[in-house]
Design a protein around this motif. Structure first.
Motif, PDB file in Angstrom:
ATOM      1  N   GLY A 152       0.824  -1.204   0.000  1.00 50.65           N
ATOM      2  CA  GLY A 152       0.000   0.000   0.000  1.00 50.65           C
ATOM      3  C   GLY A 152       0.861   1.257   0.000  1.00 50.65           C
ATOM      4  O   GLY A 152       2.043   1.221   0.360  1.00 50.65           O
ATOM      5  N   TYR A 153       0.278   2.375  -0.390  1.00 48.11           N
ATOM      6  CA  TYR A 153       1.055   3.611  -0.434  1.00 48.11           C
ATOM      7  C   TYR A 153       0.169   4.835  -0.250  1.00 48.11           C
ATOM      8  O   TYR A 153      -1.052   4.786  -0.360  1.00 48.11           O
ATOM      9  N   HIS A 154       0.828   5.942   0.046  1.00 48.55           N
ATOM     10  CA  HIS A 154       0.206   7.233   0.238  1.00 48.55           C
ATOM     11  C   HIS A 154       0.938   8.181  -0.714  1.00 48.55           C
ATOM     12  O   HIS A 154       2.163   8.169  -0.766  1.00 48.55           O
ATOM     13  N   THR A 155       0.213   8.979  -1.499  1.00 52.09           N
ATOM     14  CA  THR A 155       0.844   9.835  -2.496  1.00 52.09           C
ATOM     15  C   THR A 155       0.935  11.276  -2.008  1.00 52.09           C
ATOM     16  O   THR A 155      -0.077  11.898  -1.662  1.00 52.09           O
ATOM     17  N   LEU A 156       2.163  11.788  -1.988  1.00 53.17           N
ATOM     18  CA  LEU A 156       2.417  13.170  -1.588  1.00 53.17           C
ATOM     19  C   LEU A 156       2.751  13.980  -2.831  1.00 53.17           C
ATOM     20  O   LEU A 156       3.573  13.569  -3.654  1.00 53.17           O
ATOM     21  N   HIS A 157       2.116  15.127  -2.977  1.00 48.89           N
ATOM     22  CA  HIS A 157       2.338  15.991  -4.135  1.00 48.89           C
ATOM     23  C   HIS A 157       3.073  17.254  -3.673  1.00 48.89           C
ATOM     24  O   HIS A 157       2.752  17.828  -2.633  1.00 48.89           O
ATOM     25  N   VAL A 158       4.064  17.657  -4.463  1.00 53.66           N
ATOM     26  CA  VAL A 158       4.871  18.831  -4.114  1.00 53.66           C
ATOM     27  C   VAL A 158       4.897  19.805  -5.287  1.00 53.66           C
ATOM     28  O   VAL A 158       5.127  19.408  -6.435  1.00 53.66           O
ATOM     29  N   ASP A 159       4.648  21.077  -4.991  1.00 53.01           N
ATOM     30  CA  ASP A 159       4.838  22.142  -5.970  1.00 53.01           C
ATOM     31  C   ASP A 159       6.033  22.949  -5.479  1.00 53.01           C
ATOM     32  O   ASP A 159       5.951  23.648  -4.475  1.00 53.01           O
ATOM     33  N   VAL A 160       7.148  22.823  -6.201  1.00 55.24           N
ATOM     34  CA  VAL A 160       8.417  23.344  -5.679  1.00 55.24           C
ATOM     35  C   VAL A 160       8.491  24.864  -5.642  1.00 55.24           C
ATOM     36  O   VAL A 160       9.317  25.429  -4.927  1.00 55.24           O
ATOM     37  N   ASN A 161       7.634  25.554  -6.416  1.00 56.65           N
ATOM     38  CA  ASN A 161       7.628  27.020  -6.338  1.00 56.65           C
ATOM     39  C   ASN A 161       6.271  27.555  -5.883  1.00 56.65           C
ATOM     40  O   ASN A 161       5.878  28.671  -6.198  1.00 56.65           O
ATOM     41  N   GLY A 162       5.575  26.736  -5.122  1.00 54.69           N
ATOM     42  CA  GLY A 162       4.305  27.157  -4.545  1.00 54.69           C
ATOM     43  C   GLY A 162       3.234  27.413  -5.579  1.00 54.69           C
ATOM     44  O   GLY A 162       3.084  26.672  -6.550  1.00 54.69           O
ATOM     45  N   SER A 163       2.497  28.506  -5.399  1.00 55.56           N
ATOM     46  CA  SER A 163       1.381  28.819  -6.299  1.00 55.56           C
ATOM     47  C   SER A 163       1.841  29.505  -7.581  1.00 55.56           C
ATOM     48  O   SER A 163       1.032  29.752  -8.478  1.00 55.56           O
ATOM     49  N   ALA A 164       3.125  29.807  -7.699  1.00 53.61           N
ATOM     50  CA  ALA A 164       3.628  30.485  -8.895  1.00 53.61           C
ATOM     51  C   ALA A 164       3.471  29.596 -10.130  1.00 53.61           C
ATOM     52  O   ALA A 164       3.591  28.375 -10.052  1.00 53.61           O
ATOM     53  N   ALA A 165       3.205  30.228 -11.268  1.00 58.27           N
ATOM     54  CA  ALA A 165       3.051  29.492 -12.528  1.00 58.27           C
ATOM     55  C   ALA A 165       4.368  28.821 -12.904  1.00 58.27           C
ATOM     56  O   ALA A 165       5.422  29.193 -12.405  1.00 58.27           O
ATOM     57  N   PRO A 166       4.316  27.748 -13.727  1.00 56.03           N
ATOM     58  CA  PRO A 166       3.150  27.323 -14.532  1.00 56.03           C
ATOM     59  C   PRO A 166       2.320  26.216 -13.886  1.00 56.03           C
ATOM     60  O   PRO A 166       1.302  25.823 -14.437  1.00 56.03           O
ATOM     61  N   ASN A 167       2.777  25.659 -12.758  1.00 55.16           N
ATOM     62  CA  ASN A 167       2.026  24.594 -12.067  1.00 55.16           C
ATOM     63  C   ASN A 167       1.749  23.399 -12.971  1.00 55.16           C
ATOM     64  O   ASN A 167       0.592  23.054 -13.250  1.00 55.16           O
ATOM     65  N   CYS A 168       2.815  22.739 -13.423  1.00 51.97           N
ATOM     66  CA  CYS A 168       2.663  21.595 -14.305  1.00 51.97           C
ATOM     67  C   CYS A 168       3.860  20.650 -14.157  1.00 51.97           C
ATOM     68  O   CYS A 168       4.821  20.955 -13.466  1.00 51.97           O
ATOM     69  N   SER A 169       3.766  19.491 -14.825  1.00 51.70           N
ATOM     70  CA  SER A 169       4.811  18.482 -14.732  1.00 51.70           C
ATOM     71  C   SER A 169       5.087  17.913 -16.125  1.00 51.70           C
ATOM     72  O   SER A 169       4.671  18.493 -17.130  1.00 51.70           O
ATOM     73  N   ASP A 170       5.793  16.765 -16.175  1.00 53.56           N
ATOM     74  CA  ASP A 170       6.072  16.153 -17.469  1.00 53.56           C
ATOM     75  C   ASP A 170       5.014  15.122 -17.860  1.00 53.56           C
ATOM     76  O   ASP A 170       5.177  14.372 -18.810  1.00 53.56           O
ATOM     77  N   ARG A 171       3.923  15.075 -17.109  1.00 48.58           N
ATOM     78  CA  ARG A 171       2.827  14.167 -17.416  1.00 48.58           C
ATOM     79  C   ARG A 171       1.531  14.763 -16.902  1.00 48.58           C
ATOM     80  O   ARG A 171       1.545  15.702 -16.092  1.00 48.58           O
TER      81      ARG A 171
END
Length: 217
Positions: A152-171
């Protein structure tokens, strides 16, 4: 006595400015390629912080004592929802008392994780419950956690520059969109498994934390 004042002519000045412009056009791309990407630096910091906290928790005998050898009620790690006398942030004696009724294992992990992160409160399951650390990064849990079994697992999400744009990833997944440019990646997810394993799910973040030991390149 006649004095002679020497100065640049307009033609010489224009030539000098032209040379400077050419040098800038050549050197600036090189300089920008040499300078480290700030999001990559922050991704490294986030990942090593997660690894450190998870390692400390899974090896904390007060909060997660080893129960893998029990003949019944086997626990693998973060699936343990009990509290113990010196696990203060989860019902320990400096808080209330050692709890004998098992609480929710996910809530327990959230509470302990964010306490070590320095936030002091657990985050919820969605982006609307994201919490920020002093370095500007945002953290939140995403998806449905399953600490009920070894895999089992728990998924943690991180936005390294907070709310600043562009808020996206490689998928693209969940509420996360795919970046148009690779240089803009600023979000990634990490699966934290019941037994303490940590796995990055986004390729750009995997590359960010990979150490290249070949010094000839």
């Amino acid at each position: 006595m006649k004095r002679c004042h020497k100065a640049f002519t307009l033609t010489e000045l224009l030539v000098a400015l032209g040379v400077i412009a050419v040098l800038c056009a050549i050197l600036l791309p090189v300089i920008f390629n040499i300078l480290p990407n700030q999001n990559v630096i922050m991704a490294k910091r986030a990942y090593y912080t997660i690894q450190t906290i998870v390692s400390e928790l899974i090896n904390d005998e007060g909060c997660y004592p080893d129960k893998t050898s029990y003949s019944s009620g086997v626990r693998y790690g973060f699936d343990d929802g009990f509290g113990y006398s010196n696990c203060i942030k989860w019902g320990g004696n400096d808080n209330t008392t050692t709890i004998s009724t098992e609480g929710d294992a996910v809530t327990k992990f959230n509470t302990l994780f964010f306490d070590k992160l320095g936030i002091g409160v657990p985050a919820g399951a969605g982006a609307e419950n994201a919490v920020s650390t002093p370095d500007g990064m945002q953290w939140f849990w995403t998806g449905t956690a399953n600490f009920g079994e070894e895999s089992g697992y728990h998924t943690l999400h991180v936005d390294v520059n907070g709310s600043a744009a562009p808020n996206c990833s490689d998928r693209t997944y969940g509420s996360v969109t795919k970046c148009a440019s690779a240089s803009n990646y600023d979000q990634f997810s990490v699966n934290i498994y019941t037994d303490g394993r940590v796995e990055i799910m986004d390729d750009w973040a995997k590359d960010a934390v990979t150490v290249n030991k070949d010094v000839t390149q």
